[in-house]
Design a protein around this motif. Structure first.
Motif, short mmCIF file in Angstrom:
data_model
loop_
_atom_site.label_atom_id
_atom_site.label_comp_id
_atom_site.label_asym_id
_atom_site.label_seq_id
_atom_site.Cartn_x
_atom_site.Cartn_y
_atom_site.Cartn_z
N ASN A 252 31.71 51.25 -25.33
CA ASN A 252 31.30 50.65 -26.39
C ASN A 252 30.45 49.52 -26.54
O ASN A 252 29.67 49.20 -27.16
N LEU A 253 31.00 48.23 -25.75
CA LEU A 253 30.44 47.03 -25.51
C LEU A 253 29.20 47.04 -24.86
O LEU A 253 28.49 46.64 -25.24
N GLU A 254 29.02 47.98 -23.90
CA GLU A 254 27.94 48.11 -23.16
C GLU A 254 26.82 48.71 -23.78
O GLU A 254 25.68 48.25 -23.89
N GLN A 255 27.02 49.60 -24.90
CA GLN A 255 26.21 50.13 -25.68
C GLN A 255 25.71 49.07 -26.93
O GLN A 255 24.35 49.00 -27.08
N ALA A 256 26.41 48.12 -27.28
CA ALA A 256 26.13 47.11 -28.38
C ALA A 256 25.52 46.08 -27.56
O ALA A 256 24.50 45.67 -27.95
N ALA A 257 25.67 45.79 -25.99
CA ALA A 257 24.85 44.80 -25.46
C ALA A 257 23.37 45.25 -25.41
O ALA A 257 22.37 44.39 -25.13
N SER A 258 23.21 46.76 -25.27
CA SER A 258 21.91 47.05 -25.14
C SER A 258 21.19 46.91 -26.50
O SER A 258 20.01 46.59 -26.36
N LEU A 259 21.84 46.57 -27.43
CA LEU A 259 21.19 46.41 -28.78
C LEU A 259 20.81 45.01 -28.82
O LEU A 259 20.12 44.31 -29.68
N ASP A 260 22.03 44.26 -28.73
CA ASP A 260 22.10 42.64 -28.73
C ASP A 260 22.62 41.96 -27.48
O ASP A 260 23.75 42.19 -27.00
N GLY A 261 21.48 41.45 -26.63
CA GLY A 261 21.56 40.84 -25.23
C GLY A 261 22.75 39.80 -25.56
O GLY A 261 23.35 39.49 -24.32
N SER A 262 23.26 39.33 -26.48
CA SER A 262 24.19 38.07 -26.54
C SER A 262 25.34 38.72 -26.03
O SER A 262 26.40 37.98 -26.00
N LEU A 263 25.78 40.12 -26.40
CA LEU A 263 26.89 40.65 -25.96
C LEU A 263 27.04 40.76 -24.70
O LEU A 263 28.23 41.32 -24.36
N GLY A 264 25.89 40.74 -23.97
CA GLY A 264 26.20 40.92 -22.43
C GLY A 264 27.20 40.24 -21.80
O GLY A 264 27.88 40.82 -20.97
N PRO A 265 27.38 38.88 -21.83
CA PRO A 265 28.66 38.42 -21.00
C PRO A 265 29.65 38.98 -21.35
O PRO A 265 30.76 38.97 -20.47
N LEU A 266 30.13 39.26 -22.72
CA LEU A 266 31.37 39.77 -23.17
C LEU A 266 31.56 41.35 -22.53
O LEU A 266 32.63 41.39 -22.02
N ALA A 267 30.53 41.97 -22.37
CA ALA A 267 30.62 43.19 -21.69
C ALA A 267 30.88 43.11 -20.14
O ALA A 267 31.69 43.99 -19.72
N GLU A 268 30.40 42.10 -19.56
CA GLU A 268 30.59 41.91 -18.10
C GLU A 268 32.38 41.49 -17.93
O GLU A 268 32.87 41.91 -17.02
N ARG A 269 32.66 40.62 -18.85
CA ARG A 269 34.09 40.32 -18.67
C ARG A 269 35.10 41.31 -19.00
O ARG A 269 35.95 41.43 -18.33
N ILE A 270 34.81 42.42 -19.95
CA ILE A 270 35.66 43.36 -20.02
C ILE A 270 35.73 44.41 -18.92
O ILE A 270 36.62 45.08 -18.31
N THR A 271 34.25 44.53 -18.34
CA THR A 271 34.27 45.26 -17.14
C THR A 271 35.10 44.77 -16.02
O THR A 271 35.82 45.40 -15.15
N SER A 272 35.20 43.36 -16.18
CA SER A 272 35.79 42.48 -14.75
C SER A 272 37.38 42.73 -15.17
O SER A 272 37.99 42.92 -14.19
#
Length: 564
Positions: A252-272
């Motif tokens: 869900n966060l990866e899809q949201a980050a593709s729409l809003d780049g500011s969510l990219g760091p959070l998506a990376e953190r949840i992946t980590s």
């Protein structure tokens, strides 16, 4: 040479200054009524020589008492200059010794303004002042002090110290030999016991820190079921989280980050976080696989810990101490194996030191016999000048029976005793059996005069050396003290007018009451005042004209002796 003496707040003295700097040699006399405070001045000097003080000596309403003496040191006074230099106390040709005594009973000593021990202060002042008090008179009646007097007269201190060192070496070597011989007596029993102890430790073969490691492993085995249940549950929960909810959240966060780049760091953190949780789950699975459920291993651990605990009870609270005990036992066993050789070496050492000490003791005995003969002649000459024209003085030097060093002391083999007879035809006998108070005073004066000519002490203090003396004997004592004052600085506390009349400096000690307080004062007397003081000593507080004339005659007689 004593140049100045200052005393503050000691007993009845509030402030006293005795200036002797103008009198390098000669007779300095202190007189006064009984109880005026002459003994307090001597008490002050005794404190400088290392004597014991008491809080009660501090003057009432004062916090501390202070005594200070200024000495001039001769350049050729080798012993004193060496002692001062050794302790880094040398300050030119002057030595200032000070003692402070507090109301609480504490005491401090200083030499040239540097703090020193009372013992060192006493050692220094002993080389500067020689005090002959009534206590010293009694020492002549103590046979044990006679050896010291003889050695001082014969200048045998160096030879005596050499023997003393050898004697102490012999004592130490003999003690070591006895210890070895005692070990030899129970060597076999001790050796068997040490071998048993060492075998017991070696059989167990403990390793430092082993008990702590085994305890941790045993606790783990005891809790294996509980650990497996708890860790297994945690592992399942983490696996479910990683493969379920966390996967959905990450997508869900990866899809949201593709729409809003500011969510990219959070998506990376949840992946980590997902990777970290997967790693944790894997670690828990490995822990589960490693948990042992072996009851045999648990029994083995308990047995091993029991063995180690038994060793600790016997040989030390910790395994480190058990291992150290084993190492010491090994070295002791090695020593026991070579004990016979050590005893043989120790016996040779004792024999060598004993032979050397006996030879030195023989040298000391010979030197003492020679000194004794000279002391006899010298004392009889001195006593003749003290109204003992036919006195007999003998120095008995005897040795204990038997050979070897057993039974003798660190001072040598010799027993020394002074014998005396004041009457012609009477055999010389031990002093304690025959001498009167007056005879004892003159014997001590004769001894002090002889010793003063040999030591390097410049100042001699006599405290009532006139005890029990009168008439012709008093004149003789006065003459002898004057003779000594010809080459020494002599301070004399006296009640005899014959001695006081010989003074180069005459101080009068008095007790006064001022402003409701009693205080002791000291004043230097001029010639007329000296005559008046001599008259008081002769006839009391109200001397007659005849008494005054006699006092004047005593002073004139002193002047004639000096001019002669």
């Amino acid at each position: 040479m004593l140049q100045e003496l200052r005393v503050q707040n000691l007993a009845l003295i509030d402030a006293l200054h005795l200036d002797l700097s103008a009198q390098k040699t000669g007779l300095i006399v202190l007189t006064g009524e009984t109880g005026a405070g002459k003994s307090i001045i001597l008490q002050a000097i005794n404190l400088l020589t290392g004597g014991r003080g008491a809080a009660s000596w501090v003057r009432n309403d004062c916090e501390q008492a202070g005594i200070e003496a200024v000495f001039a040191i001769r350049p050729d006074h080798a012993e004193m200059n060496s002692l001062l230099s050794e302790h880094s106390l040398k300050d030119g040709m002057t030595c200032i010794v000070r003692r402070v005594l507090t109301r609480e009973g504490r005491s401090r000593a200083y030499v040239n303004d540097q703090s020193v021990t009372t013992r060192l202060s006493g050692e220094l002042t002993a080389g500067l002042i020689n005090i002959a008090s009534q206590h010293d008179h009694q020492q002549l009646l103590n046979v044990r002090s006679h050896l010291d007097y003889l050695d001082a007269y014969g200048e045998l201190r160096g030879l005596r110290q050499q023997f003393t060192k050898l004697f102490h070496r012999w004592q130490q070597a003999s003690s070591e030999l006895r210890q070895l011989q005692e070990k030899e007596q129970d060597k076999e029993q001790q050796r068997d016991f040490l071998r048993f102890q060492l075998a017991e430790i070696r059989k167990c073969n403990p390793v430092a820190g082993e008990d702590e490691q085994l305890l941790r492993e045993r606790e783990q085995l005891k809790s294996a079921d509980t650990l497996r249940r708890l860790v297994s549950a945690s592992s399942r929960q983490l696996t479910d989280l990683v493969n379920g909810t966390l996967v959905e959240s990450r997508k869900n966060l990866e899809q949201a980050a593709s729409l809003d780049g500011s969510l990219g760091p959070l998506a990376e953190r949840i992946t980590s976080a997902g990777f970290e949780l997967e790693d944790l789950a894997g670690g828990l699975r490995k822990y589960l696989d490693a948990i042992s459920m072996d009851p045999v291993r648990l029994d083995n651990l308990s047995e091993r810990l029991t063995e180690l605990k038994q060793l600790q009870r016997k040989y030390g609270p910790t395994l480190d101490e058990v291992i150290a005990f084993a190492e010491k036992a090994e070295s002791t066993l090695a020593l026991l194996e070579s004990l016979e050789e050590e005893i043989a070496r120790a016996e040779v050492k004792v024999e060598e030191i004993s032979t050397e000490a006996l030879l030195k003791a023989a040298d000391l005995t010979l030197a003492r016999r020679e000194a004794a003969s000279k002391l006899e002649n010298s004392m009889e000459r001195e006593l003749a000048s003290l109204s003992f024209p036919q006195a007999v003085f003998r120095v008995a030097v005897t040795e204990p029976e038997g050979l070897g060093l057993d039974g003798i002391h660190s001072t040598g083999r010799d027993l020394v005793e002074f014998l005396f007879s004041a009457n012609p035809g009477e055999p010389a006998k031990p002093l304690v059996k025959i001498v009167s108070g007056g005879e004892l005073s003159r014997l001590m004066l004769a001894m002090k005069c002889l010793l003063a000519r040999r030591d390097q002490v410049d100042t001699v203090i006599f405290d009532e050396v006139d005890a029990g003396i009168g008439g012709q004997a008093a004149e003789a004592v006065a003459g002898k003290i004057s003779e000594l004052a010809g080459h020494h600085q002599v301070v004399c506390i006296t009640h005899l007018p014959q001695i006081a009349a010989c003074a180069d400096l005459h101080f009068k000690v008095e007790k006064r009451v001022e402003d409701g307080r009693t205080r002791t004062v000291i004043n230097l007397l001029q010639q007329e005042e000296q005559v008046a003081e001599l008259a008081r000593m002769l006839g009391g507080d109200h001397p007659t004209a005849q008494t005054l004339a006699l006092a004047g005659e005593l002073v004139e007689r002193r002047g004639k002796r000096r001019s002669a």
